[in-house]
Scaffold this active site. Structure first.
Site: not given
Length: 469
Positions: A324, A416
């Protein structure tokens, strides 16, 4: 109308979240309709609910314990601290960014009242609602502004259990201190004590139990011995792991690190080491994790020398992974008009830029990734403002769109939870084991549901819930 049971603790890290999860699963396994609830959580670790909103990891796990889809209703208020400000997430959506004092004095009662409506609705729909408090219910500086502990218990007249971590020492004193600082009408709600993380003979504690019952008329419901588990926990009392394994896996402990629960499988299967100085950069694998403020954390790495060391490590044998925000830092440039209002140069590991959008993307997602010339089906979630358009060397495809980046030196992804996909993680770790001349290892799939069940079965043998039901 269902019955509310509240779990408060003598401190952060006392075991509230896992006690709630255990009770949720115990009652669910008995055939009851159960829901979890926590009015307010402060955490940089969040997950994506069934509605596509952000919610805390603890209530996500507790939802699984109730065998229900994780919903933002179970965690109405999620606070994310950053740079002296508090980001307010209400029912999964960002609603405001304020100074902590402003939230405490002016804002939170509005959200509390709405949250109580949600709680009462849950009580009307379930046999039991198991409510989690936060920190301690009697912090003198916070108690007048409480919306998370006894204020919730009083609003629904919840039978309340105080949990304490006996392994830290001082647990009897902590319980006595908590009871003495409660108001009289709050003491009336306390129905039991639970001692958590115990080593030794329980008989040695009987004098203390007798004292508590004689002084307060409240029984000790259980003593839960220490139990090793693999259930994701909240971050307020995180212990930053410093022990790596056959593979030297290092993770940069960014000042605004978020979603570090991503790396729990790497801890279970190998071991990890968090680092925060330039002289620690290196290893077989170096991971730059997610961040609540990508640009500010990138600037922090430039200021303390970590940035240059990572560039050097990239030229050598260290494989760099970005998740991310860490992936966004791989860019040539980051254009951020949302979090920091700055434009900065990234590491330049990928030939693309990252642009931040006002609208935040929060979604559960699945797709295919390619690693070591093998394709794997994976699932996880995304929570981000940034967008990095990939044209080639993509790591995977999600919803028909190229995403992430993979070369022989770096892997970047917005996903994630990537390492919770066991088949992929096994291939990933064995690839680097082979590079070091180590034998391949088979890693068993870790089921969060099975872990919760094992934990709940253990707790059920060490706690007397019949006193409350």
């Amino acid at each position: 109308m269902g019955k509310p049971i509240m779990i408060v603790g003598t401190s952060s890290g006392a075991g509230k979240s896992l006690t709630v999860a255990a009770i949720c699963r115990i009652l669910t396994n008995k055939g009851f309709n159960v829901a979890p609830f926590k009015m307010q959580n402060m955490s940089l670790n969040s997950m994506v609910s069934i509605e596509g909103g952000e919610m805390s990891v603890a209530q996500y796990v507790q939802s699984i314990a109730c065998k229900k889809p994780p919903s933002v209703v179970y965690n109405p208020i999620l606070l994310k601290p950053e740079n002296g400000k508090t980001y307010i997430i209400f029912k999964g959506e960002f609603v405001d960014k304020v100074k902590p004092g402003s939230y405490m004095m002016d804002k939170k009662m509005k959200y509390f009242n709405e949250g109580i409506k949600d709680l009462k609705k849950l009580l009307s729909e379930n046999d039991y609602v198991i409510i989690e408090g936060a920190g301690s219910p009697v912090e003198i500086n916070l108690k007048p502004y409480d919306i998370t502990n006894m204020a919730v218990a009083k609003a629904v007249n919840a039978d309340t259990i105080i949990v304490t971590d006996i392994n830290r020492g001082g647990s009897f004193a902590s319980i006595v201190g908590t009871m003495e600082l409660l108001d009289e009408n709050e003491k009336d709600l306390i129905k039991g004590f639970v001692f958590n993380k115990f080593f030794g003979s329980k008989d040695l504690l009987n004098d203390g139990f007798d004292y508590l019952e004689k002084r307060y008329g409240v029984k000790t419901l259980g003593v839960i011995p220490y139990f090793k588990h693999q259930i994701p926990e909240e971050d307020s009392m995180i212990e930053w792991e410093q022990k790596t394994g056959d593979l030297d896996i290092r993770i940069v402990k960014l000042p605004r690190i978020s979603n570090f629960s991503d790396f729990m499988p790497l801890s279970w299967y190998n071991g990890i080491k968090y680092i925060d100085s330039a002289n620690e950069v290196g290893g077989d694998i170096l991971i730059i994790p997610g961040s609540k403020s990508t640009v500010e954390d990138l600037i922090w790495m430039k200021e303390n020398g970590i940035y240059e060391k990572i560039l050097n490590a990239h030229k050598n044998k260290t494989f760099i992974v970005g998740i991310c925000g860490g992936f966004q830092m791989f860019s040539k440039k980051i254009f951020d008009n949302v979090e920091s209002n700055k434009t900065v140069e990234g590491f330049g590991f990928i030939p693309y830029d990252t642009h931040f959008n006002e609208e935040k993307r929060s979604v559960n997602i699945s797709g295919n990734v390619l690693f070591n010339n093998k394709k794997y089906e994976v699932s996880g979630y995304e929570i981000r403002h940034g967008e990095t358009s990939i044209k080639e060397n993509e790591f995977g495809t999600f919803d028909g769109k190229k995403s992430g980046y993979l070369s022989n030196k770096v892997l970047g992804t917005y996903l994630h939870g990537i390492f919770f996909n066991t088949k992929f993680t096994q291939e990933f770790l064995n690839y680097f084991r082979e590079r070091k001349g180590l034998k391949h290892k088979d890693f068993s799939t870790i089921s969060i549901d099975n872990e919760i069940n094992n934990w709940a079965n253990f707790v059920s043998k060490n706690i007397n819930l019949e006193e409350l039901l």
